[in-house]
Write a protein that holds these residues in place. Structure first.
Motif, PDB file in Angstrom:
ATOM      1  N   PRO A  82       0.843  -1.198   0.000  1.00 34.58           N
ATOM      2  CA  PRO A  82       0.000   0.000   0.000  1.00 34.58           C
ATOM      3  C   PRO A  82       0.879   1.249   0.000  1.00 34.58           C
ATOM      4  O   PRO A  82       1.908   1.297   0.682  1.00 34.58           O
ATOM      5  N   ALA A 124      -9.084   6.843   1.815  1.00 34.54           N
ATOM      6  CA  ALA A 124      -7.774   6.832   2.469  1.00 34.54           C
ATOM      7  C   ALA A 124      -6.682   7.559   1.700  1.00 34.54           C
ATOM      8  O   ALA A 124      -5.690   7.989   2.283  1.00 34.54           O
ATOM      9  N   SER A 152       1.346  13.858   2.414  1.00 37.75           N
ATOM     10  CA  SER A 152       0.972  12.569   3.005  1.00 37.75           C
ATOM     11  C   SER A 152      -0.547  12.413   2.949  1.00 37.75           C
ATOM     12  O   SER A 152      -1.274  13.373   2.702  1.00 37.75           O
ATOM     13  N   GLY A 155      -4.665   7.615   4.740  1.00 34.09           N
ATOM     14  CA  GLY A 155      -4.337   6.194   4.925  1.00 34.09           C
ATOM     15  C   GLY A 155      -2.941   6.006   5.492  1.00 34.09           C
ATOM     16  O   GLY A 155      -2.714   5.165   6.370  1.00 34.09           O
ATOM     17  N   ALA A 160       0.609   4.496   9.930  1.00 35.77           N
ATOM     18  CA  ALA A 160       1.857   4.711  10.671  1.00 35.77           C
ATOM     19  C   ALA A 160       1.624   5.391  12.025  1.00 35.77           C
ATOM     20  O   ALA A 160       2.575   5.786  12.685  1.00 35.77           O
TER      21      ALA A 160
HETATM   22  C1  LIG Z   1       9.330  16.287   5.662  1.00 32.20           C
HETATM   23  C2  LIG Z   1       8.597  15.259   6.459  1.00 32.20           C
HETATM   24  C3  LIG Z   1       7.983  15.622   7.644  1.00 32.20           C
HETATM   25  C4  LIG Z   1       7.280  14.678   8.391  1.00 32.20           C
HETATM   26  N1  LIG Z   1       6.626  15.072   9.520  1.00 32.20           N
HETATM   27  C5  LIG Z   1       5.840  14.198  10.183  1.00 32.20           C
HETATM   28  C6  LIG Z   1       5.071  14.620  11.305  1.00 32.20           C
HETATM   29  O1  LIG Z   1       5.085  15.786  11.703  1.00 32.20           O
HETATM   30  N2  LIG Z   1       4.305  13.693  11.918  1.00 32.20           N
HETATM   31  C7  LIG Z   1       4.238  12.412  11.488  1.00 32.20           C
HETATM   32  O2  LIG Z   1       3.503  11.630  12.068  1.00 32.20           O
HETATM   33  N3  LIG Z   1       4.978  11.986  10.446  1.00 32.20           N
HETATM   34  C8  LIG Z   1       5.752  12.837   9.774  1.00 32.20           C
HETATM   35  N4  LIG Z   1       6.479  12.419   8.690  1.00 32.20           N
HETATM   36  C9  LIG Z   1       6.436  11.001   8.290  1.00 32.20           C
HETATM   37  C10 LIG Z   1       5.295  10.651   7.307  1.00 32.20           C
HETATM   38  O3  LIG Z   1       4.778  11.797   6.695  1.00 32.20           O
HETATM   39  C11 LIG Z   1       4.207   9.903   8.052  1.00 32.20           C
HETATM   40  O4  LIG Z   1       4.696   8.627   8.413  1.00 32.20           O
HETATM   41  C12 LIG Z   1       2.903   9.734   7.269  1.00 32.20           C
HETATM   42  O5  LIG Z   1       1.954   9.155   8.133  1.00 32.20           O
HETATM   43  C13 LIG Z   1       3.052   8.880   6.028  1.00 32.20           C
HETATM   44  O6  LIG Z   1       1.923   9.098   5.191  1.00 32.20           O
HETATM   45  P1  LIG Z   1       1.976   8.734   3.640  1.00 32.20           P
HETATM   46  O7  LIG Z   1       0.610   8.900   3.085  1.00 32.20           O
HETATM   47  O8  LIG Z   1       3.048   9.454   2.963  1.00 32.20           O
HETATM   48  O9  LIG Z   1       2.299   7.176   3.737  1.00 32.20           O
HETATM   49  P2  LIG Z   1       3.362   6.317   2.928  1.00 32.20           P
HETATM   50  O10 LIG Z   1       4.730   6.816   3.145  1.00 32.20           O
HETATM   51  O11 LIG Z   1       2.900   6.156   1.529  1.00 32.20           O
HETATM   52  O12 LIG Z   1       3.192   4.918   3.679  1.00 32.20           O
HETATM   53  C14 LIG Z   1       3.562   4.779   5.028  1.00 32.20           C
HETATM   54  C15 LIG Z   1       3.188   3.369   5.495  1.00 32.20           C
HETATM   55  O13 LIG Z   1       1.774   3.224   5.496  1.00 32.20           O
HETATM   56  C16 LIG Z   1       1.351   2.193   4.606  1.00 32.20           C
HETATM   57  N5  LIG Z   1       0.130   2.691   3.969  1.00 32.20           N
HETATM   58  C17 LIG Z   1      -0.028   3.822   3.235  1.00 32.20           C
HETATM   59  N6  LIG Z   1      -1.317   3.957   2.876  1.00 32.20           N
HETATM   60  C18 LIG Z   1      -1.980   2.894   3.391  1.00 32.20           C
HETATM   61  C19 LIG Z   1      -3.332   2.471   3.367  1.00 32.20           C
HETATM   62  N7  LIG Z   1      -4.281   3.171   2.737  1.00 32.20           N
HETATM   63  N8  LIG Z   1      -3.650   1.327   4.000  1.00 32.20           N
HETATM   64  C20 LIG Z   1      -2.715   0.597   4.658  1.00 32.20           C
HETATM   65  N9  LIG Z   1      -1.422   0.948   4.710  1.00 32.20           N
HETATM   66  C21 LIG Z   1      -1.066   2.088   4.090  1.00 32.20           C
HETATM   67  C22 LIG Z   1       2.511   1.983   3.662  1.00 32.20           C
HETATM   68  O14 LIG Z   1       2.532   0.672   3.142  1.00 32.20           O
HETATM   69  C23 LIG Z   1       3.693   2.269   4.566  1.00 32.20           C
HETATM   70  O15 LIG Z   1       3.986   1.143   5.338  1.00 32.20           O
HETATM   71  C24 LIG Z   1       7.217  13.330   7.941  1.00 32.20           C
HETATM   72  C25 LIG Z   1       7.847  12.971   6.750  1.00 32.20           C
HETATM   73  C26 LIG Z   1       8.536  13.916   6.015  1.00 32.20           C
HETATM   74  C27 LIG Z   1       9.195  13.497   4.735  1.00 32.20           C
END
Ligand SMILES: Cc1cc2nc3c(=O)[nH]c(=O)nc-3n(C[C@H](O)[C@H](O)[C@H](O)COP(=O)(O)OP(=O)(O)OC[C@H]3O[C@@H](n4cnc5c(N)ncnc54)[C@H](O)[C@@H]3O)c2cc1C
Length: 547
Positions: A82, A124, A152, A155, A160
């Motif tokens: 995902p 999501a 982000s 989902g 996470a």
């Molecule tokens: C510049 C920067 C700043 C950040 N600041 C924060 C912050 O302030 N707080 C914070 O919590 N995090 C932060 N993060 C980390 C990141 O943004 C988070 O972990 C966020 O929750 C990931 O969301 P995403 O949609 O990009 O997920 P992805 O990176 O695409 O996926 C993350 C995980 O979730 C799984 N996944 C994704 N979508 C689904 C779905 N629909 N169903 C099941 N599993 C799924 C993926 O397989 C993977 O294991 C930051 C990252 C960066 C690069």
């Protein structure tokens, strides 16, 4: 269980999503081979731009298509990953056994808004900022503002267990979710809303699973009215311990600050920006250069505007010298950590409240009293407002450090108040000989707080940098656990912290494996993430996918 050839897999996927929403192009396979995990950046710097390419990427348009993709992959033992925004920093979306990336970005609809119950239901793949914009248009907010909100998805947050900058008031994403729908590997869809009050809550079992149990297709979340007013303020503390006492006093007094952040001396230097650099005096130019790199400031930045040739060459020379000085310093970080400890920088604490104007005035006054009692000095509203204005700026600007061959990463862990300072000191001490390290404390609770370490290291080639990076994480995680901290607070686990999970969860690992076997018996869902596998990866079958 028949194994598919590559072309049979593609035909099956195309039959579900259509040819417009399926890709096997080289640029897409490279782009989807990594997320924001810094280790993957090191691979790229070493010329290994695509260590783990997926076999295909699909963009399903609705839940039925997601379920059909999962069922196809489950039947034929093909890994499914995902993918939301790809902003994860732990390698959570890296297709280490190949397989199919399921990008959720077309699942971006708001499915329902219930003003009376203050809830929203959304698919999501909706982008975080778009979700917030849609709520703001109705006078509401989710109150979830991770720094990555613009890149982000809902989902990804749920998968996470994300935390936003206002978590002390609104909670983490798992506190906001009321129900969710998850497509399971065999094609069924589990809806956690189908339960009565007082019955088991499956939400908390499924959030944080990082795509290893199924794919979240939509969720219903609690939302709040947009606040009438917001007030931010900063305090300075001469000693970190006093600032921690102040933060704890605020949380345990029952106040609900929207923002509560305490920076250690060097992180304060970054948070305070140039103003504090000037205060600290010009002799600390190395530290200032590092500060500017870590904060995205201008010291080593690209030349701006029209300048003469000589001035450009001098600028290049200056940058080259600065680069040499910084890489030398990062190669033996004890020196630079020692310098940073000697910086006469106060510890900055920023707090803020939002809500009805009268109430936040009273809360801010109470918080100020508590902080003053703990030895803090009021630094006014300006620094708090400046933090608010730049709160999404910092993390996106570290690419200059990577361009120098260095790496930078963050480690967010948590513990109870009684252990917090000890954990901070211990981690800093063990990391000091290996990387430059600083920290701030945010996401505060009544019983404890998260500490967010930023560290930067350097080795002159990518192979050594990767070894160094792994070693640093090992040392840091050992120290965190020895000090009673958690493996993660809000970035998830992914690949980067997976090896630390069995130690933290003990017998919980057996429960996890039973759950995983029940829901994903073939182990196709995001293999190699969250908990170490105890069996052969499904992708051993997928090797036959080669065209
Ligand atoms: C510049 C920067 C700043 C950040 N600041 C924060 C912050 O302030 N707080 C914070 O919590 N995090 C932060 N993060 C980390 C990141 O943004 C988070 O972990 C966020 O929750 C990931 O969301 P995403 O949609 O990009 O997920 P992805 O990176 O695409 O996926 C993350 C995980 O979730 C799984 N996944 C994704 N979508 C689904 C779905 N629909 N169903 C099941 N599993 C799924 C993926 O397989 C993977 O294991 C930051 C990252 C960066 C690069």
């Amino acid at each position: 269980m028949a194994r598919l050839t590559h072309s049979e897999l593609l035909a099956g996927l195309e039959g579900i999503v259509g040819s417009d929403h399926l890709s096997t192009t080289e640029p897409d396979r490279v782009a989807y081979s990594a997320d924001f995990w810094p280790k993957a950046q090191i691979w790229k710097l070493g010329g290994d731009a695509c260590r783990f390419p997926p076999d295909a990427i699909v963009w399903p348009g609705d839940e039925a298509e997601v379920a059909a993709i999962l069922a196809l992959c489950h039947e034929h033992l093909i890994p499914v990953i995902p993918y939301g925004g790809g902003s994860g920093v732990c390698g959570g979306t890296i297709p280490i056994h190949g397989g199919v990336i399921v990008d959720t970005k077309r699942l971006n609809r708001v499915l329902g808004f219930d003003a009376a119950s203050a809830t929203i239901t959304a698919e999501a793949g909706i982008n975080g900022m778009h979700l917030e914009d849609r709520l703001n248009a109705r006078g509401m907010t989710l109150g979830h503002f991770p720094s990555s909100i613009m890149c982000s998805t809902l989902g990804g947050w749920l998968a996470a267990r994300s935390a936003g900058q206002y978590s002390s008031r609104y909670g983490k994403i798992e506190d906001m979710v009321l129900s969710l729908r998850m497509a399971l590997p065999d094609g069924r869809v589990l809806d956690t809303a189908e339960r009565g009050p007082g019955e088991p809550d499956w939400n908390q079992l499924l959030v944080g699973a990082e795509g290893t149990l199924g794919l979240i297709t939509s969720a219903t979340l609690a939302v709040s009215p947009l606040p009438e007013a917001r007030r931010l303020r900063a305090f300075r503390f001469r000693h970190l311990a006093d600032g921690l006492r102040g933060a704890r006093a605020i949380m345990q007094a029952g106040l609900k600050p929207t923002v509560l952040r305490l920076y250690d001396p060097f992180d304060s230097l970054i948070a305070l920006g140039k103003e504090s650099g000037d205060e600290a005096g010009g002799r600390k130019s190395l530290l200032h250069a590092l500060r500017d790199l870590l904060s995205g400031g201008g010291a080593a930045g690209p030349a701006r505007g029209r300048r003469g040739l000589l001035s450009r060459h001098l600028g290049d020379l200056g940058r080259s010298l600065k680069r040499t000085a910084l890489t030398t310093a990062l190669s033996s970080p004890s020196l630079i950590n020692g310098l940073a400890s000697a910086v006469p920088s106060p510890c900055l604490l920023i707090f803020g409240f939002e809500g009805p104007a009268d109430a936040i005035h009273a809360d801010a006054w109470s918080a100020s009293e508590l902080l003053t009692e703990c030895g803090g000095t009021d630094a006014g509203a300006g620094l708090g407002e400046a933090w608010l204005a730049h709160r999404y700026s910092v993390s996106f600007k570290q690419s200059k450090l990577y361009a120098m061959g260095a790496f930078v990463d963050t480690m967010e862990v948590a513990t109870t108040w009684d252990r917090l300072e000890g954990l901070y000191e211990r981690v800093k001490k063990v990391l000091a000989p290996h990387v430059f390290v600083m920290a701030h404390f945010s996401h505060a609770y009544r019983e404890g707080c998260s500490v967010y370490f930023t560290f930067a290291g350097y080795r002159r080639d990518a192979r050594r940098a990767e070894q160094h990076y792994d070693r640093v994480w090992q040392i840091a995680m050992d120290a965190v656990h020895a000090a009673g901290g958690t493996t993660s607070h809000h970035h998830g686990v992914g690949m980067s912290k997976m090896s630390a999970m069995p130690r933290e969860h003990g017998d919980g690992l057996a429960v996890w494996r039973a759950l995983k076997t029940a829901l994903d018996p073939h182990g196709v869902m995001n293999p190699g993430k969250l908990f170490p596998e105890d069996r052969a990866a499904p992708a051993e079958g997928a090797e036959e996918l080669a065209p």
